[in-house]
Design a protein around this motif. Structure first.
Motif, short mmCIF file in Angstrom:
data_model
loop_
_atom_site.label_atom_id
_atom_site.label_comp_id
_atom_site.label_asym_id
_atom_site.label_seq_id
_atom_site.Cartn_x
_atom_site.Cartn_y
_atom_site.Cartn_z
N LEU A 340 35.70 -18.28 -0.90
CA LEU A 340 36.94 -17.77 -1.88
C LEU A 340 37.83 -18.87 -1.49
O LEU A 340 38.77 -19.53 -2.29
CB LEU A 340 37.97 -16.72 -0.86
CG LEU A 340 37.38 -15.55 -0.78
CD1 LEU A 340 37.59 -15.01 0.61
CD2 LEU A 340 37.58 -15.93 -1.76
N GLU A 344 39.77 -21.38 -5.12
CA GLU A 344 41.01 -21.72 -5.42
C GLU A 344 41.43 -23.03 -6.03
O GLU A 344 41.77 -23.72 -6.91
CB GLU A 344 41.72 -21.46 -3.70
CG GLU A 344 43.62 -22.19 -3.40
CD GLU A 344 43.75 -20.67 -4.22
OE1 GLU A 344 45.63 -20.87 -5.05
OE2 GLU A 344 43.39 -19.93 -4.65
N ASP A 372 35.55 -8.60 -2.87
CA ASP A 372 36.61 -9.87 -2.76
C ASP A 372 36.46 -11.52 -3.33
O ASP A 372 37.66 -11.22 -3.87
CB ASP A 372 36.91 -9.69 -0.73
CG ASP A 372 37.95 -9.38 -0.05
OD1 ASP A 372 37.83 -7.76 -0.51
OD2 ASP A 372 37.68 -9.15 0.97
N LYS A 376 39.35 -11.93 -6.64
CA LYS A 376 39.61 -13.25 -6.66
C LYS A 376 39.03 -14.27 -7.74
O LYS A 376 39.81 -15.09 -8.46
CB LYS A 376 39.03 -14.35 -5.39
CG LYS A 376 40.00 -15.65 -5.44
CD LYS A 376 41.73 -14.73 -4.67
CE LYS A 376 42.37 -16.34 -4.87
NZ LYS A 376 43.18 -16.38 -3.93
N SER A 380 41.52 -14.73 -10.53
CA SER A 380 41.64 -16.70 -11.39
C SER A 380 41.52 -16.42 -12.30
O SER A 380 41.89 -17.64 -13.12
CB SER A 380 40.18 -17.27 -10.45
OG SER A 380 41.18 -17.12 -9.11
N PHE A 703 45.15 -16.16 1.87
CA PHE A 703 43.26 -15.44 0.58
C PHE A 703 44.43 -14.10 0.24
O PHE A 703 44.13 -13.19 0.24
CB PHE A 703 42.31 -15.28 0.88
CG PHE A 703 41.65 -17.56 1.12
CD1 PHE A 703 42.20 -17.61 -0.60
CD2 PHE A 703 40.93 -17.11 1.65
CE1 PHE A 703 41.30 -18.92 -0.69
CE2 PHE A 703 41.36 -19.41 1.98
CZ PHE A 703 40.72 -19.19 0.14
N TYR A 706 46.63 -12.21 -2.04
CA TYR A 706 46.58 -12.44 -3.38
C TYR A 706 48.14 -13.13 -4.03
O TYR A 706 48.11 -12.96 -4.53
CB TYR A 706 45.68 -11.70 -4.05
CG TYR A 706 45.08 -11.39 -3.88
CD1 TYR A 706 43.96 -10.42 -3.91
CD2 TYR A 706 43.75 -12.68 -3.37
CE1 TYR A 706 42.81 -9.88 -4.12
CE2 TYR A 706 42.09 -12.18 -3.65
CZ TYR A 706 42.40 -11.23 -3.58
OH TYR A 706 40.78 -11.19 -3.28
N ASP A 709 49.58 -15.16 -5.42
CA ASP A 709 49.16 -15.48 -6.94
C ASP A 709 49.42 -15.29 -7.92
O ASP A 709 49.24 -15.28 -8.96
CB ASP A 709 47.45 -15.52 -6.95
CG ASP A 709 46.54 -15.34 -6.19
OD1 ASP A 709 46.77 -15.89 -5.61
OD2 ASP A 709 45.10 -15.16 -5.56
#
Length: 727
Positions: A340, A344, A372, A376, A380, A703, A706, A709
């Motif tokens: 994770l 990022e 998870d 992510k 992304s 994380f 989110y 994000d």
């Protein structure tokens, strides 16, 4: 000494009476003290296992008269464990302490001082004071370096006694000691004292900082860390001073210890705020990349620490790793927390040149088994489309192919990010809406359902059966989460504005407004329902203009940390604060905050976002002035600089040029020429003032959920990717 592994037999729980009897029996016919040593080993082993051995206090203390160093060590270890819990019996040990403090063996002298510092009882600290003062000037460096740490312990036990006794001044003198280990320990002790909110402020001048740098090659790894960390307490007054110091410590980037590397990077990042030589700054950024990459070949724990620090560094200095995105591609055996963190960083390093490479990697991750991680990865892909316009078409195709897999959680994440893509590129990708509507039944999570409802309401004019789809979703209106209810309410009003003559739309809006205003418990939902109802009742045309007004375009600005907060966090590189991405004073009691200090050398962009720190002063504490001139500067600045008004929350006079000074935060400044920083975010950052006293209040969990994000509305006057901090 016993051979390795032979002491395991002592780790057996015993009874107090048995140990007492063995100690008494060992007093006779034990010329070499073998029996006494054996019993003490059993007692220490039981202490290690958590057994309470305090009833043996008087019996063990009697062994202090034994002239054997190994026995003294075990007795002192016993006293460290139980000394503070026996204040009524500790006076029995004081004569032995005083005798050992004057022993010919430096190991015994240091052991006695060290043990006394661990027992914060007034009678012990009173006996410690004079002996500690002598130990700080002892002829043996081992005693001096032990005494330096003892000063920090004494300060913790009784700050006023340590200050009035002149121990802080003695520590300052030890920083100029000929032994590197003594210097490192003196710096460590002063740093610990200076990190206390009620402690004296520990500052360095140029002469002392240069002497500390000279001690680095001879210091141990941890000594180097303490010395490098202390450089943050030196505020350069000239650009040349900061540049010279950076050139002297940059060699430490080649060290094999990861903590030394991170501390060196922290010192370099700090000094770069006071430089004006762009070539040197670019050179330092180039040199910082390979050591950071090397840390990723360590174990997963060290990797994670490095990744969390890299995440901060590349936001402030994007050029450090801009060409190394491949290094952060995930391996199959990486733990989830490492994956994770890498994900990022991959997103933050993505740009038009490497977008296809990053997208291909993200598509691979979207087919993994870890839920998870897959979520992510899909998220992304959408963020990549918003950030890099050139890659938007490829990202949309990738999301559509993921939706075709019919995997529930993949479809839901794709819908969430596609909603944001619609806002980022209005009128460009509406052709994929039918594909989204086909997967309406797969949405069961509130965020995904709310995103789909927003799409149905926003594009109700081009979706023929929008009224039917919204009607189906409204069947469970009262059972839905507040997030979905709010989205449904707004979507139904938009539908009515688009199709005000349709009976279905009239019936639906009346039904939903009635539910929201009469049966809903949430006050936000109820208030929004009343607002919409009155708007539609008074003037439907104006209501339509308000509800369907142009939305501001969104960008990835919300991913950026505030520049002032970022500068503060980078002062904690390599510490727990850099992993949590929070200032230590927010989760460590009595920790003192850190921030950049103003000076003539500080570049204009850093000064524009300077975060003032209010020094906490205890009501009963008087300012402590440490006497002594301190080391003199090698040369004076030719033109004196007029002092500027003090910063906010600071009414103290300017700090003197001493390594340890009066607790004040005064700084000097004048009219400074602008220092052109090379980072792309500087022009924007100079306009943003940090008015919030808590710059971390808007930071989300790294994380979880989110939340970080979610793209936010673009600030006025910013268009295009040329201003992006990551480019």
């Amino acid at each position: 000494m016993s051979q390795q592994g032979q002491d395991a037999k002592f780790f057996q729980r015993g009874k107090i009476e048995e140990f007492r009897a063995e100690l008494h029996a060992a007093e006779a016919k034990d010329k070499k003290f073998v029996k006494r040593k054996t019993v003490l080993k059993k007692i220490v082993a039981n202490i290690t296992m958590g057994t309470d051995m305090s009833p043996l206090f008087t019996d063990v203390v009697q062994c202090l008269g034994t002239p054997l160093l190994e026995i003294k060590k075990m007795v002192y270890l016993f006293l460290v464990s139980y000394g503070r819990s026996k204040p009524d019996q500790i006076h029995l040990v004081i004569p032995n302490f005083l005798q050992d403090c004057n022993d010919r063996n430096p190991l015994i002298r240091a052991l006695a001082i060290r043990t006394m510092s661990y027992i914060p009882i007034p009678v012990v600290t009173d006996a410690l004071s004079d002996n500690l003062r002598h130990a700080l000037k002892d002829r043996d460096p081992y005693v001096r370096k032990t005494a330096a740490i003892c000063v920090a312990k004494l300060y913790t036990a009784d700050p006023r006694k340590a200050e009035k006794g002149g121990f802080v001044e003695l520590l300052r003198d030890l920083m100029l000691d000929s032994n590197a280990t003594v210097v490192a320990n003196a710096v460590a002790a002063l740093s610990e004292i200076g990190d206390r909110q009620d402690g004296v402020i520990f500052k360095l001048n140029l002469a002392t900082a240069n002497k500390l740098l000279a001690a680095i090659p001879e210091s141990s790894e941890w000594g180097q860390i303490y010395i490098l960390d202390s450089l943050l307490r030196y505020v350069p007054e000239r650009h040349a001073d900061a540049e010279m110091m950076a050139e002297r410590i940059i060699v430490q980037l080649q060290h094999g210890n990861s903590a030394v590397i991170l501390t060196t990077i922290k010192a370099l990042l700090y000094l770069m705020n006071y430089m004006e030589n762009r070539q040197l700054i670019d050179y330092i950024c180039k040199k910082m990349g390979p050591p950071l990459v090397t840390l990723l070949s360590s174990g997963p724990e060290v990797q994670y620490v490095a990744l969390r620090n890299i995440l901060l560094i590349i936001q402030r200095r994007p050029t450090v790793l801009k060409n190394d995105v491949r290094v952060f591609f995930c391996k199959y055996n990486d733990p989830i927390y490492v994956k994770l963190a890498k994900l990022e960083i991959m997103y933050r390093l993505a740009r038009a040149e490497n977008a296809k490479e990053v997208l291909a990697e993200l598509q691979e991750y979207a087919s993994e088994v870890d839920l998870d991680f897959v979520r992510k990865a899909v998220r992304s892909i959408g963020r990549l489309a918003i950030k890099v316009e050139a890659a938007a078409d490829d990202c949309i195709q990738a999301l559509l192919s993921l939706i075709e897999t019919k995997v529930t959680y993949v479809v839901q994440e794709a819908v969430i990010v596609i909603k944001d893509i619609f806002r980022r590129y209005p009128g460009k990708y509406e052709g994929i809406i039918p594909t989204l509507c086909e997967n309406l039944d797969a949405l069961d999570e509130p965020e995904a359902k709310a995103s789909m409802v927003w799409i149905l309401g926003q594009f109700a004019n081009i979706i023929d059966n929008a009224d039917e789809l919204l009607d189906d979703l409204c069947y469970t209106f009262l059972e839905e989460s507040t997030e979905v209810q709010l989205a449904l309410l707004t979507a139904v009003v938009k539908l009515f504005v688009y199709k005000s003559k349709a009976d279905k739309a009239k019936e639906l809006v009346h039904k939903v407004l009635k539910w929201a205003t009469e049966e809903a418990d949430n006050p936000d939902l109820r208030d929004r329902g009343f607002m919409y109802w009155r708007m539609l009742a008074v003037n439907p045309t104006v209501a339509g203009e308000i509800v369907l007004s142009d939305k501001p375009a969104i960008t990835t600005d919300s991913d950026r940390m505030d520049r002032g907060a970022l500068d503060q966090l980078l002062l904690h590189t390599g510490t727990l604060g850099s992993i949590y991405h929070k200032n230590p004073e927010t989760f460590i009691r009595h920790a003192a905050g850190k921030a950049l200090k103003d000076s003539p050398a500080l570049n204009a962009h850093s000064r524009a976002v300077l975060v003032p720190l209010a020094r906490v002063q205890l009501p009963s504490a008087m300012p402590i002035v440490v006497p002594g001139p301190g080391p003199m500067e090698p040369q004076a600045v030719s033109s004196p600089v007029a002092p500027a008004p003090p910063l906010k929350n600071d009414s103290s006079p300017p700090a003197s040029d001493q390594p340890v000074s009066v607790p004040a935060n005064g700084v000097s400044s004048d009219q400074y020429p602008e220092d052109e920083e090379g980072d792309e975010d500087d022009e924007e950052s100079s306009n943003r003032q940090t008015n919030n006293l808590d710059p971390y209040s808007n930071l989300d969990n790294a994380f979880g959920g989110y939340l970080a994000d979610e793209p936010r509305p673009m600030a006025g006057g910013r268009h295009g990717d040329e201003d992006d901090l990551l480019f």
